[in-house]
Each structure stands twice: as C-alpha cells, then as structure tokens.
Scaffold this motif. Structure first.
Motif, PDB file in Angstrom:
ATOM      1  N   THR A 213      13.909   4.711  10.644  1.00  0.00           N
ATOM      2  CA  THR A 213      12.798   4.772   9.693  1.00  0.00           C
ATOM      3  C   THR A 213      13.039   3.795   8.558  1.00  0.00           C
ATOM      4  OG1 THR A 213      12.298   7.085  10.199  1.00  0.00           O
ATOM      5  CG2 THR A 213      11.573   6.270   8.059  1.00  0.00           C
ATOM      6  N   ARG A 214      11.995   3.097   8.163  1.00  0.00           N
ATOM      7  CA  ARG A 214      12.030   2.208   7.012  1.00  0.00           C
ATOM      8  C   ARG A 214      11.073   2.760   5.972  1.00  0.00           C
ATOM      9  NH1 ARG A 214      15.829   1.327   9.426  1.00  0.00           N
ATOM     10  NH2 ARG A 214      16.526  -0.589  10.432  1.00  0.00           N
ATOM     11  N   CYS A 215      11.490   2.724   4.715  1.00  0.00           N
ATOM     12  CA  CYS A 215      10.716   3.353   3.636  1.00  0.00           C
ATOM     13  C   CYS A 215      10.268   2.303   2.617  1.00  0.00           C
ATOM     14  CB  CYS A 215      11.556   4.412   2.931  1.00  0.00           C
ATOM     15  SG  CYS A 215      12.240   5.681   4.018  1.00  0.00           S
ATOM     16  N   LEU A 216       9.070   2.506   2.098  1.00  0.00           N
ATOM     17  CA  LEU A 216       8.530   1.612   1.081  1.00  0.00           C
ATOM     18  C   LEU A 216       7.623   2.417   0.163  1.00  0.00           C
ATOM     19  CD1 LEU A 216       8.260  -1.324   0.050  1.00  0.00           C
ATOM     20  CD2 LEU A 216       6.288  -1.572   1.581  1.00  0.00           C
ATOM     21  N   PHE A 217       7.651   2.060  -1.119  1.00  0.00           N
ATOM     22  CA  PHE A 217       6.751   2.697  -2.080  1.00  0.00           C
ATOM     23  C   PHE A 217       5.851   1.640  -2.701  1.00  0.00           C
ATOM     24  CE2 PHE A 217       4.936   4.947  -5.501  1.00  0.00           C
ATOM     25  CZ  PHE A 217       5.063   6.299  -5.211  1.00  0.00           C
ATOM     26  N   LEU A 218       4.552   1.936  -2.721  1.00  0.00           N
ATOM     27  CA  LEU A 218       3.568   1.072  -3.356  1.00  0.00           C
ATOM     28  C   LEU A 218       2.894   1.820  -4.494  1.00  0.00           C
ATOM     29  CD1 LEU A 218       1.726  -1.482  -3.490  1.00  0.00           C
ATOM     30  CD2 LEU A 218       0.196  -0.286  -1.889  1.00  0.00           C
ATOM     31  N   HIS A 219       3.006   1.267  -5.703  1.00  0.00           N
ATOM     32  CA  HIS A 219       2.256   1.779  -6.846  1.00  0.00           C
ATOM     33  C   HIS A 219       0.947   1.002  -6.953  1.00  0.00           C
ATOM     34  CE1 HIS A 219       5.657   3.967  -9.049  1.00  0.00           C
ATOM     35  NE2 HIS A 219       4.621   4.788  -9.102  1.00  0.00           N
ATOM     36  N   VAL A 220      -0.168   1.722  -6.992  1.00  0.00           N
ATOM     37  CA  VAL A 220      -1.474   1.087  -7.136  1.00  0.00           C
ATOM     38  C   VAL A 220      -1.964   1.280  -8.566  1.00  0.00           C
ATOM     39  CG1 VAL A 220      -1.986   1.533  -4.708  1.00  0.00           C
ATOM     40  CG2 VAL A 220      -2.837   3.119  -6.449  1.00  0.00           C
ATOM     41  N   PRO A 221      -2.829   0.385  -9.043  1.00  0.00           N
ATOM     42  CA  PRO A 221      -3.405   0.557 -10.389  1.00  0.00           C
ATOM     43  C   PRO A 221      -4.489   1.643 -10.356  1.00  0.00           C
ATOM     44  CG  PRO A 221      -3.640  -1.709  -9.557  1.00  0.00           C
ATOM     45  CD  PRO A 221      -3.279  -0.856  -8.408  1.00  0.00           C
ATOM     46  N   PRO A 222      -4.968   2.060 -11.522  1.00  0.00           N
ATOM     47  CA  PRO A 222      -6.108   2.979 -11.566  1.00  0.00           C
ATOM     48  C   PRO A 222      -7.364   2.301 -11.012  1.00  0.00           C
ATOM     49  CG  PRO A 222      -5.010   2.827 -13.709  1.00  0.00           C
ATOM     50  CD  PRO A 222      -4.468   1.722 -12.865  1.00  0.00           C
ATOM     51  N   VAL A 223      -8.334   3.112 -10.593  1.00  0.00           N
ATOM     52  CA  VAL A 223      -9.548   2.544  -9.995  1.00  0.00           C
ATOM     53  C   VAL A 223     -10.429   1.842 -11.019  1.00  0.00           C
ATOM     54  CG1 VAL A 223      -9.619   4.111  -8.035  1.00  0.00           C
ATOM     55  CG2 VAL A 223     -10.713   4.791 -10.182  1.00  0.00           C
TER      56      VAL A 223
END
Length: 249
Positions: A213-223
């Motif tokens: 398993t490979r893990c990644l985190f993506l933070h997105v901006p507010p809409v």
C-alpha cells in the motif's frame, strides 16, 4: 484521458486499486468539501471517460476524529491481509482533507508522529504533543511517503498549464509540495496510515514495485477559493497520474 485495451485493463484491475477517504464536518467547517469529493469522485470519473479508473476505486467518508481514523485504517489493513491477491496488488490510499485557510492544493510529503489538536475532534479528544504511534517512534518524528510527491506536483502543474482554458481557477491556484500537514486529524490519519502499511521511508521495503500500500494526503482549499467542480477536476488528474505511473512500473 486514460485509454487502455481490455488486456491492460484486466491486468491493472488485478494489480492496482484506489481507496479514497474524505472527512465529515468539524469545528469551523460545517460542510467539508472532501465529503462531496469522496462521495462523488467515482461518478465524476465515469462521466469524464475514466471508467477503468472508476472501476478500481472505492471511497469512504470518515468522522473527523482520531478514534474513527484509527478504526478505519485498522479495517483497511485487515481487509488487505484477508485478500489472497494482496501481495500482487498495489493499493493507493488517498486521503483528502480541507485546509480551510489554504489557497492552493497541498500534496503532503510527510506526516508527523505528533497529535496536537487546536480544537477537540468530533469525539471531544484534544491531545497536546502526544505520540500517535506509541514509543517505538519519537514524538514529532517525520514519516515520508514512499510516493514521489515532488514528481507528482511537477506533473500536475504541467497538466494544469496545458488545460488553462478548461480550468482557469485551478491554473491560478496550482499545486504545491507541502511538508506540514498540521497536527490535527489530517496529520493523524496520514501518520497512522504510513506506519500501519509500512509505507514510509523509515521502513525497509521490497525492490518489487508491485504489491503493498502507498499512502498520500491531499489538502484541498475551501470551495470559495476553488469551486467544487474544479476540485473534482484536480483530484481526477492526480488519480490519473498515479494510475499511469503504475502502468509504467
């Protein structure tokens, strides 16, 4: 867009899967955009000609709490151990979270073995400089993902420039490499995932690029910074690049 003949499609279905998680509400963010992203990404992929990718994707929306995060990762890990093809399958565990003060998409290169919650999570837990992983790894130690996040950021920004007419707002915002996911539940689940699946650079891993398993985190901006439809566009591009990287391996 992804295009693959039937034999490649069958092979990749057996050798790769995506698990995408989003979070529900938390203090200050009553409507979390990652709830919408996680619930809608499979439909978005199907509607935009990425059916092969949609077929190998499952999604979950998690309560924004440390306890719920641990329980979800433990369940994913148990499911992987029970899968007889797990040694031949690469799972990409893509966590989505919102940076409510953010203006860009942040691909997080690492997580930290530290829980310091500025507000209580959804179950009232508010640790201060506590270890997430116990005594084996020191508090505050960084765990870097095995994925090449720097390359992903470069590819994404190049793709965004090519699609300027398709997504002007995304072009203006761009993606950046980040090494600071905060110390709230986003960092908590990323740290716990990286350690649970032995998917960080402190671990000795096989030279075989397949399996695990490979893990990644993506933070997105507010809409109100980047609209939801353009956030879907961005997450789909990221998944497509991870997919294509696996085709090349």
């Amino acid at each position: 867009m992804i295009s693959a003949n039937s034999s490649i499609h069958d092979d990749i279905k057996r050798s790769l899967r995506f698990v995408v998680t989003g979070f529900g509400p938390f203090g200050g963010v009553p409507e979390n955009p990652t709830t919408v992203l996680a619930n809608g990404i499979v439909d978005y992929l199907n509607q935009h000609g990425m059916n092969d990718l949609a077929l190998i994707t499952s999604t979950f929306v998690l309560e924004t709490s440390a306890e719920a995060a641990r329980a979800a990762i433990d369940k994913f890990w148990e499911d992987e151990q029970a899968n007889e093809y797990s040694e031949q399958t690469t799972t990409i565990l893509l966590h989505l979270g919102v940076n409510y003060k953010g203006e860009k998409f942040h691909l997080e290169s690492c997580a930290y073995n530290e829980a310091t919650f500025r507000i209580p999570d959804e179950r009232g837990y508010q640790p201060n400089k506590e270890s997430i992983l116990g005594e084996d790894i020191s508090v505050g130690r960084a765990l870097e993902t095995l994925l090449d996040v720097n390359s992903l950021v470069e590819q994404l920004n190049y793709t965004i420039e090519k699609h300027e007419s398709e997504s002007m707002s995304v072009c203006r915002k761009n993606s950046i490499l980040s090494n600071d996911p905060g110390r709230f539940v986003c960092n908590y689940i990323y740290c716990y995932s990286l350690d649970k699946f032995k998917s960080h650079k402190l671990q000795i891993v096989s030279n075989d690029p397949r399996g695990g398993t490979r893990c990644l985190f993506l933070h997105v901006p507010p809409v109100d910074v980047v609209p939801q439809d353009q956030q879907f566009w961005f997450v789909a591009r990221l998944m497509e690049m991870l997919y294509e990287d696996q085709l090349k391996s």
